[in-house]
Design a protein around this motif. Sequence first.
Motif, short mmCIF file in Angstrom:
data_model
loop_
_atom_site.label_atom_id
_atom_site.label_comp_id
_atom_site.label_asym_id
_atom_site.label_seq_id
_atom_site.Cartn_x
_atom_site.Cartn_y
_atom_site.Cartn_z
N TRP A 426 33.28 51.16 -6.82
CA TRP A 426 33.77 50.07 -7.53
C TRP A 426 32.83 48.98 -8.51
O TRP A 426 31.96 48.58 -7.45
N ASP A 427 33.50 48.52 -9.18
CA ASP A 427 32.97 47.20 -9.90
C ASP A 427 33.26 46.00 -9.23
O ASP A 427 34.31 46.08 -8.65
N TRP A 484 26.34 48.85 -9.40
CA TRP A 484 27.04 47.91 -10.11
C TRP A 484 26.24 46.57 -9.97
O TRP A 484 25.69 46.31 -8.83
N SER A 485 26.27 45.83 -11.06
CA SER A 485 25.84 44.53 -10.80
C SER A 485 26.81 43.61 -10.22
O SER A 485 27.98 43.81 -10.62
N LEU A 486 26.73 42.96 -9.02
CA LEU A 486 27.65 42.30 -8.39
C LEU A 486 28.02 40.86 -9.02
O LEU A 486 28.93 40.21 -8.37
N ASN A 487 27.58 40.52 -10.27
CA ASN A 487 27.67 39.16 -10.71
C ASN A 487 28.99 39.21 -11.53
O ASN A 487 29.11 40.18 -12.65
N PRO A 492 30.93 43.57 -16.88
CA PRO A 492 30.41 44.68 -15.94
C PRO A 492 29.27 45.77 -16.35
O PRO A 492 29.68 46.20 -17.31
N HIS A 493 28.40 45.83 -15.78
CA HIS A 493 27.37 46.82 -16.05
C HIS A 493 26.73 47.44 -14.91
O HIS A 493 26.76 46.51 -13.66
N ILE A 505 20.23 50.68 -17.94
CA ILE A 505 21.27 49.86 -17.74
C ILE A 505 22.63 50.21 -18.69
O ILE A 505 22.23 50.27 -19.76
N PHE A 506 23.83 50.41 -17.85
CA PHE A 506 24.82 50.67 -19.00
C PHE A 506 25.77 49.86 -18.74
O PHE A 506 26.07 49.30 -17.59
N SER A 507 26.71 49.72 -19.84
CA SER A 507 28.04 49.02 -19.60
C SER A 507 29.00 49.63 -18.86
O SER A 507 29.07 50.93 -18.85
#
Length: 555
Positions: A426-427, A484-487, A492-493, A505-507
Motif C-alpha cells: 500500500w502507498d 513506496w516512499s513513506l513521505n 505518491p511515488h 522512480i515511478f509515480s
Amino acid sequence: MSDFEDFEAEREATIARNREILAKLDISVDLPVKRKAQSKPSAKPVQPAKRVKREREAPAVPVRQSARLRRTAVDPSESPAKKRKREQEAEEARKKEEEARLAEEERARVAKRPRHHALDIAEVADELEPEELAALKVTLQAIVDKPHPRRPGDPDAFVFEDDKKENAEVSELKKQFQRLKVVARAKVTQDRVYSAAYHPDPTKDLIFFGDKHGQLGIWDARAPRDDVEDEDENDSSVQDGEGGKYWRLQLHWPATSKSSISAIKFDPINAHNVFTSSYDCTIRSLSFTTGIAQEIYSTEDVLISSIDLNPNGHELWVSDANGGLTHLDIREDRSKAKWYQLSDQKIGSVSINPTNPRYLVTASNSRALKLWDVRKLKDIAADSSDTPSSREFDQEVVEEFISSKKGKGSLRAEWRHGKSVSSAFWDPRGRSIVSTSYDDTIRLWDISSTLLSRDTPFPSSRPFSQIKHNCQTGKWVTILKAQWSLNPDYYPHFSIGNMDHSLNIFSCKGDLVAKLADRQRISAVQAVTCSHPNILERVASGNASGRCVLWAPPE
C-alpha cells in the motif's frame, strides 16, 4: 619483453612489409588491422575501509589421539599392583578426555542453532572494536530524543479531476529527482543485501540493511570519516573509498543463508525500535534506548518471509513460506498468536493499509494478489476454544469460512498475475497498491476510500496501470520489489531496482519520474531500495555484494 610481445611486434612488421609490396603491385587486399587494447570497465566498486581484525584466541578443543601415540614408557620392573593402578588412572583420564570432547562438540552444535534469548548489543557486535561500539551507541542515542512516528497520508490527497494539476505534480517530482547524485557509498554488510529501511530522523541519513547471513548493517551515510588519508593515496582512491560510518551486528544466528533478514520495519509509533524478520524463523526487536534485541516471535521450522506493523504499533502480521499469515498482538504472550493459511503456496509479502488497517494485501507464489478484510477474518476464531490447536486454521477451514454467510466479504478482491507475485504494498495514503511479478510487469491499482468503505467485493479486477519491467533476477540477485516512499507530503511515488544497474522512480500513475544511474561508480544491480520518510530527495540502494549507495543532491 615477453614472448607474446616479441611475436606481436614481428607480426606487425610482417603485415607492414606485405602492405608495402601490395601497394607497389597496385593490389588492394584487406589485411588485419592493428589490435587495440580492450578498454576496462569504467565503473569501480567502492573500496572497503581497511580494518585491522582483532586476534581472537581459538578455544582449546580436545584432540583425539591413538592408543599408540598416547602410550608412555613402562618400567620393566613394575609390580602388578602399580600396573593395575597405572591402567586405572589411564582409563579415568581417557574417560575425562572423551567427556570433554563430547561436551565441546555439543557446545559447537548449540552455537549453530538459532538464538532465542535476549541479546545485548555488545553480544551481537562482537566483531567491533570497543571504540567502534561506543560510536554506535552514541549514534543511536542521538536519535532517541524524539519518537519520529510514522506519518499517515490522506486517502483523498493528490486526487485531481484536472490532468494539468496531476501533470504539474509529476513535473515537480521530476525536477527534484533529476538533481540526485551518488553522494556516498560503502560496503555496509558482509554479504548480499536482502532488505532495507530508512530511519525517519530528518537530521540524519541513517539506513539499515539486512543481509543474506543474518547481519544487520547500520549506515550513517553522511557521518565524517574517521580514517586519515595516507600520503601515497591519490585523489581517485579517495573518491572510490567509503563514505560515512557503518556498523555490522550479527542479529540473527547462525551466520549462514538460513538466517537471511527478510524484512526490516521501524515501530510506527516510536522509531527507537527496529523489527527484523529472518529465515532463522525468528522476529526480533532491537531497542536503541536499552541496546537489547528481544525475540518477539518464532516458529518451529516455518520460514518467515515478511512482516508489517499496524499503525498503532501493537499488532504484527507475519507471512510465511507455507502460505500462512500470523496475527500477533505484541502486548500479549506469543502463544496467543493466530495462524491463518490463506494460500497453498508461499506468501512473499504482506502489507497493512496505513489509513484503514482493517485491510491488508498478500502476494503469493500462487500468482494471486489478494485483499483481505482482517476484521472479518478474525471472526474464524470467535467461537473456538483457547487452545494451541484452536489458534491455527488451515486452508480448508479458511475457505469454508469465506464461503459461509458469516465470512462473506473477508476476501474483498483477488487479482491474478501471469506468474508468481513477488511483492505488493500500500502507498502512504492507503489508496494505491503496487505489485511486482515474475511476468516482468509492475501493476498499479487505485482504490477509492468509498470503495473500501463498502462490504461488497470490488467490481473490477483490472489494474489502473501496467509497466513492463525486467524482474528476472536469477539466483544471485535479490528479488526486485517496488517500495513506496513513506513521505505523505509529496505526490505518491515508488522506487525499484533495474537489471541495467540503474534505479527507477515511478509515480502512482505509472509515470517514469527518474532513472538514477552512474556508470562510473555503480557496477551491479541495485536490487534493494528504500526512501527517507521525511525528506524527498533521499534514496538508498544495496546490491548483491553488500555495497550500498546513497542518492541525494550534491552538497
